[in-house]
Design an enzyme around this catalytic site. Structure first.
Site, PDB file in Angstrom:
ATOM      1  N   TYR A   1      -2.977  11.580   5.951  1.00 38.47           N
ATOM      2  CA  TYR A   1      -3.312  10.255   6.447  1.00 38.47           C
ATOM      3  C   TYR A   1      -2.286   9.224   5.981  1.00 38.47           C
ATOM      4  O   TYR A   1      -1.822   9.263   4.834  1.00 38.47           O
ATOM      5  CB  TYR A   1      -4.710   9.807   5.937  1.00 38.47           C
ATOM      6  CG  TYR A   1      -4.820   8.329   6.089  1.00 38.47           C
ATOM      7  CD1 TYR A   1      -4.598   7.471   5.013  1.00 38.47           C
ATOM      8  CD2 TYR A   1      -4.958   7.770   7.354  1.00 38.47           C
ATOM      9  CE1 TYR A   1      -4.580   6.113   5.170  1.00 38.47           C
ATOM     10  CE2 TYR A   1      -4.930   6.406   7.524  1.00 38.47           C
ATOM     11  CZ  TYR A   1      -4.739   5.578   6.440  1.00 38.47           C
ATOM     12  OH  TYR A   1      -4.692   4.238   6.612  1.00 38.47           O
TER      13      TYR A   1
ATOM     14  N   ARG B   1       0.853  -1.175   0.000  1.00 40.09           N
ATOM     15  CA  ARG B   1       0.000   0.000   0.000  1.00 40.09           C
ATOM     16  C   ARG B   1       0.891   1.227   0.000  1.00 40.09           C
ATOM     17  O   ARG B   1       1.807   1.323   0.834  1.00 40.09           O
ATOM     18  CB  ARG B   1      -0.908   0.011   1.250  1.00 40.09           C
ATOM     19  CG  ARG B   1      -1.967   1.090   1.194  1.00 40.09           C
ATOM     20  CD  ARG B   1      -2.720   1.235   2.486  1.00 40.09           C
ATOM     21  NE  ARG B   1      -2.027   2.129   3.408  1.00 40.09           N
ATOM     22  CZ  ARG B   1      -2.647   2.678   4.461  1.00 40.09           C
ATOM     23  NH1 ARG B   1      -3.918   2.390   4.715  1.00 40.09           N
ATOM     24  NH2 ARG B   1      -1.979   3.491   5.271  1.00 40.09           N
TER      25      ARG B   1
ATOM     26  N   ASP C   1      -4.996   3.955  -0.270  1.00 41.22           N
ATOM     27  CA  ASP C   1      -6.156   4.231   0.585  1.00 41.22           C
ATOM     28  C   ASP C   1      -6.478   5.715   0.521  1.00 41.22           C
ATOM     29  O   ASP C   1      -5.722   6.551   1.013  1.00 41.22           O
ATOM     30  CB  ASP C   1      -5.807   3.832   2.034  1.00 41.22           C
ATOM     31  CG  ASP C   1      -7.039   3.804   2.931  1.00 41.22           C
ATOM     32  OD1 ASP C   1      -6.941   3.231   4.026  1.00 41.22           O
ATOM     33  OD2 ASP C   1      -8.088   4.336   2.525  1.00 41.22           O
TER      34      ASP C   1
ATOM     35  N   HIS D   1      -9.018   7.021   1.870  1.00 43.47           N
ATOM     36  CA  HIS D   1      -9.488   7.263   3.254  1.00 43.47           C
ATOM     37  C   HIS D   1     -10.670   8.219   3.295  1.00 43.47           C
ATOM     38  O   HIS D   1     -10.691   9.179   4.077  1.00 43.47           O
ATOM     39  CB  HIS D   1      -8.328   7.778   4.122  1.00 43.47           C
ATOM     40  CG  HIS D   1      -8.368   7.180   5.510  1.00 43.47           C
ATOM     41  ND1 HIS D   1      -8.908   7.840   6.572  1.00 43.47           N
ATOM     42  CD2 HIS D   1      -7.961   5.980   5.968  1.00 43.47           C
ATOM     43  CE1 HIS D   1      -8.814   7.087   7.661  1.00 43.47           C
ATOM     44  NE2 HIS D   1      -8.244   5.944   7.324  1.00 43.47           N
TER      45      HIS D   1
ATOM     46  N   GLU E   1      -4.653  -7.410   4.796  1.00 45.54           N
ATOM     47  CA  GLU E   1      -3.777  -6.307   5.210  1.00 45.54           C
ATOM     48  C   GLU E   1      -2.916  -6.757   6.384  1.00 45.54           C
ATOM     49  O   GLU E   1      -3.377  -7.492   7.258  1.00 45.54           O
ATOM     50  CB  GLU E   1      -4.613  -5.105   5.629  1.00 45.54           C
ATOM     51  CG  GLU E   1      -3.770  -3.898   6.061  1.00 45.54           C
ATOM     52  CD  GLU E   1      -4.614  -2.675   6.358  1.00 45.54           C
ATOM     53  OE1 GLU E   1      -5.842  -2.790   6.401  1.00 45.54           O
ATOM     54  OE2 GLU E   1      -4.032  -1.600   6.561  1.00 45.54           O
TER      55      GLU E   1
ATOM     56  N   GLU F   1      -8.848   2.320  -2.299  1.00 44.69           N
ATOM     57  CA  GLU F   1      -9.672   2.017  -1.121  1.00 44.69           C
ATOM     58  C   GLU F   1     -10.381   3.245  -0.570  1.00 44.69           C
ATOM     59  O   GLU F   1      -9.819   4.339  -0.555  1.00 44.69           O
ATOM     60  CB  GLU F   1      -8.764   1.435  -0.041  1.00 44.69           C
ATOM     61  CG  GLU F   1      -9.438   1.175   1.279  1.00 44.69           C
ATOM     62  CD  GLU F   1      -8.466   0.739   2.355  1.00 44.69           C
ATOM     63  OE1 GLU F   1      -7.317   0.394   2.029  1.00 44.69           O
ATOM     64  OE2 GLU F   1      -8.847   0.772   3.532  1.00 44.69           O
TER      65      GLU F   1
ATOM     66  N   GLU G   1     -13.990  -1.108   5.744  1.00 41.75           N
ATOM     67  CA  GLU G   1     -13.385  -1.342   7.070  1.00 41.75           C
ATOM     68  C   GLU G   1     -14.229  -0.715   8.183  1.00 41.75           C
ATOM     69  O   GLU G   1     -14.184  -1.179   9.307  1.00 41.75           O
ATOM     70  CB  GLU G   1     -11.959  -0.818   7.139  1.00 41.75           C
ATOM     71  CG  GLU G   1     -11.819   0.663   7.060  1.00 41.75           C
ATOM     72  CD  GLU G   1     -10.371   1.108   7.057  1.00 41.75           C
ATOM     73  OE1 GLU G   1      -9.575   0.561   6.267  1.00 41.75           O
ATOM     74  OE2 GLU G   1     -10.039   2.001   7.852  1.00 41.75           O
TER      75      GLU G   1
ATOM     76  N   ARG H   1     -13.854  -4.848   2.651  1.00 44.37           N
ATOM     77  CA  ARG H   1     -12.771  -4.715   3.645  1.00 44.37           C
ATOM     78  C   ARG H   1     -13.229  -5.037   5.074  1.00 44.37           C
ATOM     79  O   ARG H   1     -12.407  -5.097   5.973  1.00 44.37           O
ATOM     80  CB  ARG H   1     -12.256  -3.268   3.629  1.00 44.37           C
ATOM     81  CG  ARG H   1     -11.571  -2.856   2.377  1.00 44.37           C
ATOM     82  CD  ARG H   1     -10.094  -3.090   2.428  1.00 44.37           C
ATOM     83  NE  ARG H   1      -9.404  -2.203   3.364  1.00 44.37           N
ATOM     84  CZ  ARG H   1      -8.414  -2.615   4.155  1.00 44.37           C
ATOM     85  NH1 ARG H   1      -8.045  -3.865   4.122  1.00 44.37           N
ATOM     86  NH2 ARG H   1      -7.801  -1.771   4.960  1.00 44.37           N
TER      87      ARG H   1
ATOM     88  N   TRP I   1     -11.880  12.472   7.902  1.00 42.30           N
ATOM     89  CA  TRP I   1     -10.471  12.151   8.171  1.00 42.30           C
ATOM     90  C   TRP I   1     -10.100  10.884   7.461  1.00 42.30           C
ATOM     91  O   TRP I   1     -10.870   9.932   7.405  1.00 42.30           O
ATOM     92  CB  TRP I   1     -10.246  11.977   9.681  1.00 42.30           C
ATOM     93  CG  TRP I   1      -8.874  11.450   9.929  1.00 42.30           C
ATOM     94  CD1 TRP I   1      -7.676  12.130   9.805  1.00 42.30           C
ATOM     95  CD2 TRP I   1      -8.503  10.103  10.270  1.00 42.30           C
ATOM     96  NE1 TRP I   1      -6.629  11.310  10.066  1.00 42.30           N
ATOM     97  CE2 TRP I   1      -7.099  10.046  10.361  1.00 42.30           C
ATOM     98  CE3 TRP I   1      -9.224   8.938  10.495  1.00 42.30           C
ATOM     99  CZ2 TRP I   1      -6.397   8.884  10.684  1.00 42.30           C
ATOM    100  CZ3 TRP I   1      -8.547   7.777  10.821  1.00 42.30           C
ATOM    101  CH2 TRP I   1      -7.158   7.780  10.920  1.00 42.30           C
TER     102      TRP I   1
HETATM  103  C1  CS2 Z   1      -6.626   2.353   7.419  1.00 46.14           C
HETATM  104  C2  CS2 Z   1      -6.519   2.275   8.899  1.00 46.14           C
HETATM  105  O1  CS2 Z   1      -5.462   0.300   7.377  1.00 46.14           O
HETATM  106  C3  CS2 Z   1      -6.257   1.027   6.771  1.00 46.14           C
HETATM  107  O2  CS2 Z   1      -6.773   0.759   5.670  1.00 46.14           O
HETATM  108  O3  CS2 Z   1      -7.830   2.823   6.927  1.00 46.14           O
HETATM  109  O4  CS2 Z   1      -5.244   2.671   9.248  1.00 46.14           O
HETATM  110  C4  CS2 Z   1      -7.500   3.122   9.661  1.00 46.14           C
HETATM  111  O5  CS2 Z   1      -7.196   4.474   9.454  1.00 46.14           O
HETATM  112  C5  CS2 Z   1      -7.385   2.781  11.140  1.00 46.14           C
HETATM  113  O6  CS2 Z   1      -7.647   1.409  11.284  1.00 46.14           O
HETATM  114  C6  CS2 Z   1      -8.378   3.587  11.960  1.00 46.14           C
HETATM  115  O7  CS2 Z   1      -8.285   3.195  13.305  1.00 46.14           O
HETATM  116 MG    MG Z   2      -8.331   1.962   5.079  1.00 46.76          MG
END
Ligand code: CS2
Ligand code: MG
Length: 402
Positions: free
Chosen positions: A159, A147, A210, A212, A339, A236, A262, A283, A402
């Site tokens: 991020y 990633r 990502d 995000h 991951e 992602e 996620e 995810r 975020w």
């Molecule tokens: C992220 C995470 O791993 C990922 O794909 O989106 O780092 C996410 O920001 C954290 O799990 C939030 O606690």
């Molecule tokens: Mg993520």
């Protein structure tokens, strides 16, 4: 067989983890992950005040009935806190069932569907050069999928990029820290980043990114289109997914594969995304999406629409979740990728586990259960320390995703 007790263990070996232990009258116990990054104590209360009292006396072998009791019986269904608490119970009960069968958990799901589990790790840097170095290190470590996240020129931080060389940890302050975001700067920069990575490392390595949750659908459509020449494994969380219909617009404009989920905790959070084939990878993972019992349903549903699994595996999901995920990944027919953000030694010190990692691939252990346990006395040495996830503002001060 009866559940006679259950306890919640909160510890912070480098970061906060919440672990549930369910004890039975036959001495067998099960372990579940109940970690919800930045909201840990809410899950502790949900477990201690509302779940553990109703578990006492129940037969732990009745996994499905307990799942239904804690989901349908909750009335206030779904949501990250309740579903993480339910997931912890579910993972612990599957651990118990596998232990009394004296089988590794994957055998109870249907046996293994593969020889090993492909994983991806994070490579990040404050600029293209340092990100390229990080990608090279991941490739040297044997990962076949990486990633890629980078600092954005003109933004102080962003991020997924570790600050001052420390390991990346999103929950970076007692109260939410604030970062500044510019979609304009980000979109102009991303194609340059991936052009540099492909030019240096070629086409074989799988590249993931990502977003995000930070774009609008049309911005995500632009990014997906502009990244097509770099053949990403997935893009992602392109946009926030409360409105699942948003992904139709992205899908109409780009062939870049899309991953999301996620932050989902229910099959209903992604039903149209999957049914309409707006996405390629789901995810959602065991600790936040209701455990093995719900994730089995979700994975089977996804398989009808060519959607593969891509479990979230950041370090804020504990080794208990990772261990159980290994067994699920070993079985699930429509497996995509797992991951893997390596834990620090300190994080690992509190947990014992028998899954193996070798040059970009995992295999689960063969011990009975999911193979992960917690050292309660050692856990006590790492008391909880509140840490919350950041918030994000646009350059004009508008509060953003975020
Ligand atoms: C992220 C995470 O791993 C990922 O794909 O989106 O780092 C996410 O920001 C954290 O799990 C939030 O606690
Ligand atoms: Mg993520």
């Amino acid at each position: 067989m009866k559940i006679i007790d259950a306890k919640v263990i909160v510890c912070s070996p480098g970061r906060n983890f919440v672990t549930l232990k369910v004890m039975t009258d036959e001495g067998v116990y099960g372990v579940g992950d109940a970690t919800l990054n930045g909201r840990e104590l809410s899950v502790v209360s949900y477990l201690e005040d509302h779940i553990i009292p109703v578990l006492i006396g129940k037969d732990p072998q009745r996994i499905e009935d307990i799942w239904q009791f804690l989901y349908r019986g909750a009335y206030w269904r779904r949501g990250p806190v309740g579903m993480t608490a339910l997931a912890a119970v579910d993972i612990a009960l599957w651990d118990i069932k596998a232990k009394i069968a004296n089988l590794p958990l994957y055998q109870l799901l249907g046996g293994r569907s593969r020889d090993r589990i492909m994983t991806y790790t994070h490579a990040d840097g404050v600029c293209i050069e340092s990100t390229l170095d990080a990608v090279g290190k991941a490739i040297d470590a044997g990962y076949q999928a990486v990633r890629v996240q980078s600092g954005i020129p003109g933004l102080a931080s962003t991020y997924g990029v570790a600050k001052d060389g420390r390991k990346y940890e999103p929950a970076d302050a007692d109260l939410p820290s604030e970062s500044v975001w510019s979609t304009h700067k980000y979109l102009n920069f991303m194609p340059k980043l991936f052009d540099a990575v492909r030019s240096q490392y070629g086409d074989d390595i799988h590249l993931l990114h990502d977003v995000h949750h930070r774009l609008t659908p049309i911005e995500a459509a632009r990014l997906g289109k502009e990244l097509e020449p770099y053949h990403l494994f997935w893009m992602e969380d392109a946009v926030v997914a409360e409105n699942q219909e948003s992904f139709r617009l992205i899908r109409e404009h780009t062939t870049t594969p899309l991953a999301v989920g996620e932050v989902f905790n229910s099959i209903h959070d992604c039903r149209s995304l999957i049914q309409e084939q707006y996405i390629d990878y789901i995810r959602s993972t065991l600790v936040h999406a209701g455990g093995i019992t719900q994730m089995r349903r979700l994975a089977d549903f996804a398989s009808l629409y060519h959607v593969k699994t891509g479990f979230h595996g950041a370090t804020d999901l504990s080794p208990v979740c990772m261990g159980a995920a290994m067994h699920f990944d070993y079985w699930v027919p429509n497996f995509g990728i797992q991951e893997h953000m390596p834990y620090t030694r300190e994080m690992e010190s509190v947990f014992s586990f028998d899954y193996k990692f070798e040059r970009g691939f995992f295999t689960p252990g063969e011990s009975a259960g999911h193979g992960v346990d917690i050292d309660e006395s050692l856990a006590k040495k790492y008391p909880y320390k509140r840490a919350m996830l950041p918030v994000n503002r646009l350059e004009d001060g508008t509060l953003w995703n975020w």
